[in-house]
Design an enzyme around this catalytic site. Sequence first.
Site, short mmCIF file in Angstrom:
data_model
loop_
_atom_site.label_atom_id
_atom_site.label_comp_id
_atom_site.label_asym_id
_atom_site.label_seq_id
_atom_site.Cartn_x
_atom_site.Cartn_y
_atom_site.Cartn_z
N GLY A 1 48.03 -40.94 11.29
CA GLY A 1 49.16 -41.65 11.89
C GLY A 1 48.97 -43.15 11.84
O GLY A 1 48.17 -43.67 11.06
N LEU B 1 51.09 -45.22 10.60
CA LEU B 1 51.34 -45.37 9.16
C LEU B 1 51.65 -46.81 8.79
O LEU B 1 52.37 -47.52 9.50
CB LEU B 1 52.49 -44.47 8.74
N GLU C 1 51.79 -49.55 4.95
CA GLU C 1 52.19 -49.53 3.54
C GLU C 1 51.18 -48.77 2.67
O GLU C 1 51.55 -48.18 1.66
CB GLU C 1 52.37 -50.96 3.02
N HIS D 1 49.57 -46.00 3.52
CA HIS D 1 49.95 -44.59 3.62
C HIS D 1 51.22 -44.31 2.82
O HIS D 1 51.33 -43.28 2.14
CB HIS D 1 50.20 -44.21 5.08
N LYS E 1 40.33 -46.88 -0.55
CA LYS E 1 39.71 -47.79 0.42
C LYS E 1 38.53 -47.12 1.12
O LYS E 1 37.47 -47.71 1.27
CB LYS E 1 40.72 -48.28 1.45
N SER F 1 44.72 -51.49 6.56
CA SER F 1 44.04 -50.53 7.42
C SER F 1 44.70 -50.55 8.79
O SER F 1 45.18 -51.61 9.25
CB SER F 1 42.56 -50.90 7.57
#
Length: 313
Positions: free
Chosen positions: A44, A46, A48, A50, A163, A199
């Site tokens: 969750g 969320l 960019e 994701h 990442k 992140s």
Amino acid sequence: MTARRPTRFAKGELNVYRAPRDVTDVTRALRSTGRRVVLVPTMGALHEGHLTLIRAAKRVQGAVVVVSIFVNPLQFGAGEDLDAYPRTLDDDLAALRAEGVEIAFTPTVGDMYPYGTRTSVHPGPLGDDLEGASRPGHFAGVLTVVCKLLHIVRPDRAFFGEKDYQQLVLIRQMVTDLNIDTRIVGVPTVREADGLALSSRNRYLDEVEREQAGALSAALLAGMYAASNGAAATLDAARAVLDEVPAIEVDYLQVRDPMLGPVPHEGAARLLVAARLGQTRLLDNIAVDIGASDGIDGHPRVGSPDHQLPWRN
């Protein structure tokens, strides 16, 4: 004993399920009609990054995209505040609707672990290295929940960002070793304009820390440029950039092979960094080409006229 009603699925809409059995039933039915089920696991909050994973998943021909939203307690260790992790479910579901996602899987801890945490997946030696050295048990928690998600959803493919590179390597290892019939797709890191990797943790940086955080991506670029001179030169160049920002406390800065084994004398490798800035722990990495005059697989070397930087600092 009454028969269980079929779980409802509305094509073209966002269908939200909490029960693992409902998701299993729906994805099984969709596969029987020729749809290809693809999974994007998330916790969750969320952003960019994701959404980029979701867009990559949607490009699979005939795909129905399942996005899981679950803050997994097994991957939080001592001193890591599980309760403080951002939970923005309403906003997340709105973002999924805007992206045209058809299935959101939003289980509770009780839904995912109805019998407690009596069984887990052990990551092997790599799970105690790099991130695992600072976060004991973290990767066992990650692999356990990912293994469960892959068995619940049974996707053709699952998408993960580069990442969290060690996580990606370990998930691929698990899928191979446990004969799980899912293709794991890595998606390049999405970055801010100054190179900072997106992140959910970035929201914890104050204004000064946010500006300082750009040094991580600058260090990676410096290391990438120096890689033709060997692994030691790669690390020296990256470390010199990080040393310019005393507020950055480096946990590790290492060069490894693409599967995170020992650094190769020459060829494809990965430069990885983890550091703390204030109360926020940040991770980043980049592909580098050690000690060769030509690029990996014939691509131009960094610094050559034909080379395009992945981002600008």
